[in-house]
Write a protein that holds these residues in place. Sequence first.
Motif, PDB file in Angstrom:
ATOM      1  N   UNK A  64      -2.805  11.390 -61.769  1.00 36.17           N
ATOM      2  CA  UNK A  64      -3.115  10.007 -60.963  1.00 36.17           C
ATOM      3  C   UNK A  64      -2.974   8.799 -61.612  1.00 36.17           C
ATOM      4  N   UNK A  65      -2.395   8.674 -62.636  1.00 38.24           N
ATOM      5  CA  UNK A  65      -2.186   7.240 -63.195  1.00 38.24           C
ATOM      6  C   UNK A  65      -1.053   6.513 -62.593  1.00 38.24           C
ATOM      7  N   UNK A  66      -1.233   5.283 -62.002  1.00 37.99           N
ATOM      8  CA  UNK A  66      -0.183   4.394 -61.378  1.00 37.99           C
ATOM      9  C   UNK A  66       0.498   3.883 -62.519  1.00 37.99           C
ATOM     10  N   UNK A  67       1.993   3.990 -62.313  1.00 39.06           N
ATOM     11  CA  UNK A  67       2.687   3.564 -63.517  1.00 39.06           C
ATOM     12  C   UNK A  67       4.099   2.821 -62.801  1.00 39.06           C
ATOM     13  N   UNK A  68       5.021   2.375 -63.440  1.00 45.07           N
ATOM     14  CA  UNK A  68       5.945   1.848 -63.177  1.00 45.07           C
ATOM     15  C   UNK A  68       7.054   2.890 -63.755  1.00 45.07           C
ATOM     16  N   UNK A  69       7.537   3.519 -62.564  1.00 45.34           N
ATOM     17  CA  UNK A  69       8.420   4.743 -62.800  1.00 45.34           C
ATOM     18  C   UNK A  69      10.045   4.239 -63.009  1.00 45.34           C
ATOM     19  N   UNK A  70      10.559   4.289 -64.420  1.00 46.59           N
ATOM     20  CA  UNK A  70      12.015   3.860 -64.470  1.00 46.59           C
ATOM     21  C   UNK A  70      13.107   4.517 -63.652  1.00 46.59           C
ATOM     22  N   UNK A  71      14.097   3.925 -63.522  1.00 46.40           N
ATOM     23  CA  UNK A  71      15.322   4.512 -62.924  1.00 46.40           C
ATOM     24  C   UNK A  71      15.909   5.733 -63.808  1.00 46.40           C
ATOM     25  N   UNK A  72      15.931   6.895 -63.116  1.00 41.68           N
ATOM     26  CA  UNK A  72      16.295   8.210 -64.032  1.00 41.68           C
ATOM     27  C   UNK A  72      17.645   8.742 -63.502  1.00 41.68           C
ATOM     28  N   UNK A  73      18.403   9.358 -64.132  1.00 40.55           N
ATOM     29  CA  UNK A  73      19.797  10.008 -64.128  1.00 40.55           C
ATOM     30  C   UNK A  73      19.290  11.307 -63.235  1.00 40.55           C
ATOM     31  N   UNK A  74      20.238  11.476 -62.430  1.00 42.39           N
ATOM     32  CA  UNK A  74      20.216  12.799 -61.645  1.00 42.39           C
ATOM     33  C   UNK A  74      21.278  13.705 -62.018  1.00 42.39           C
ATOM     34  N   UNK A  75      21.231  14.948 -61.795  1.00 41.26           N
ATOM     35  CA  UNK A  75      22.449  15.967 -62.136  1.00 41.26           C
ATOM     36  C   UNK A  75      23.536  15.686 -61.317  1.00 41.26           C
ATOM     37  N   UNK A  76      23.420  14.893 -60.224  1.00 37.04           N
ATOM     38  CA  UNK A  76      24.782  14.730 -59.349  1.00 37.04           C
ATOM     39  C   UNK A  76      25.603  13.434 -59.632  1.00 37.04           C
ATOM     40  N   UNK A  77      24.946  12.801 -60.907  1.00 33.83           N
ATOM     41  CA  UNK A  77      25.451  11.648 -61.443  1.00 33.83           C
ATOM     42  C   UNK A  77      24.963  10.283 -60.788  1.00 33.83           C
ATOM     43  N   UNK A  78      23.916  10.628 -59.744  1.00 26.19           N
ATOM     44  CA  UNK A  78      23.433   9.263 -59.140  1.00 26.19           C
ATOM     45  C   UNK A  78      22.158   9.069 -60.247  1.00 26.19           C
ATOM     46  N   UNK A  79      21.286   8.139 -59.623  1.00 26.98           N
ATOM     47  CA  UNK A  79      19.899   7.790 -60.389  1.00 26.98           C
ATOM     48  C   UNK A  79      18.869   7.563 -59.331  1.00 26.98           C
ATOM     49  N   UNK A  80      17.443   7.618 -59.688  1.00 26.48           N
ATOM     50  CA  UNK A  80      16.473   7.379 -59.036  1.00 26.48           C
ATOM     51  C   UNK A  80      16.466   5.679 -59.046  1.00 26.48           C
TER      52      UNK A  80
END
Length: 343
Positions: A130-146
């Motif tokens: 439940x810790x609130x964090x800054x979630x970084x942009x992450x690479x996805x399998x389809x080549x995109x990113x979060x």
Amino acid sequence: MGRRRTRILKAAGLTLAGVLVAGAAAGGWAYWHLNGNIKSVDIDQALGDDRPAKAMVTPTPSSPSAPSASESPLPTEALNILVLGSDSRSGKENQALGGGDSTGARSDTAMVVHVDAGRTEATVVSIPRDTLVTRPSCPLKDGGSTAVAYQAMFNSAYSVGGPVCAVKTVESITNVRMDHYIEIDFSGFAKLVDALGGVTVTTDEDIDDSSSHLTLRAGTHHLNGKQALALARTRHGIGDGSDLGRIGLQQKLVKALLEQISSTNLLTSPTKLYSVADAITGSLTTDTGLDSLTELMSLGQSLKGLSADQVKTVMMPVVQAPSDHNRVVAQEPAASRLWKSLR
């Protein structure tokens, strides 16, 4: 008489040879089966160089007792491993134990295991989900990113980007390089405990949690796999019902499992050894640096000097989040000091 003895010895020799061949074949099949159990994710390729630096490795001085040049010496450098407990794998066994389906992946248990140089002491740091964090942009399998997400729950990283995003998020908030990643699912954890013959845990208070279906009086209990999993998932029946109480139970389980493993002489029982190995490998997803039985065995052998008494369990220092009383945030500067000690 001489011919008869020769025939008997020959028959005995052929029988022994047959047993050895059969044993070797069985051993080869076992290795192939256990090796094939392990699933892996290429964390290094996915994240590239956008990560904290690797720790500097100091060569171990040679000594008369050191392995010969033809042998591979066991590693002794410090190590950081992100260990996640998840219900990410679909299937009847996981669903019967409370796991999610393939569209409901969650990681409710997260521990950074730091093994000191020399590999005789370790620190296990639990990160509250439940810790609130800054979630970084992450690479996805389809080549995109979060997209980057602010004030996001820590365990959402796994939900949106799987193991790669979980590792990147941990590295982002700790600035500590994760050398390896290990994920174990619900059914695998329960099978491991059963293969070890159960686990003995002492609880400090009564537990009555309708969500995890666990009811225990305060005291010492020998739990089977299903009960141990329920204990690891319990939070509503203890303390204030938050994730922080559950972390305390999970850390008790870690110590209890280490003690159970050290007290169980697996080498004297090939059947039990195989059962434990099958339970472990069948439930694991690792990074590609640990995705073979040989690599896992090497890691295990390098940790053979580590006992439960030499493992310290702590939780990342947190305080109640100002924006949401049901969430927490890292307590500074204590959290930063803790992570710095693991670099």
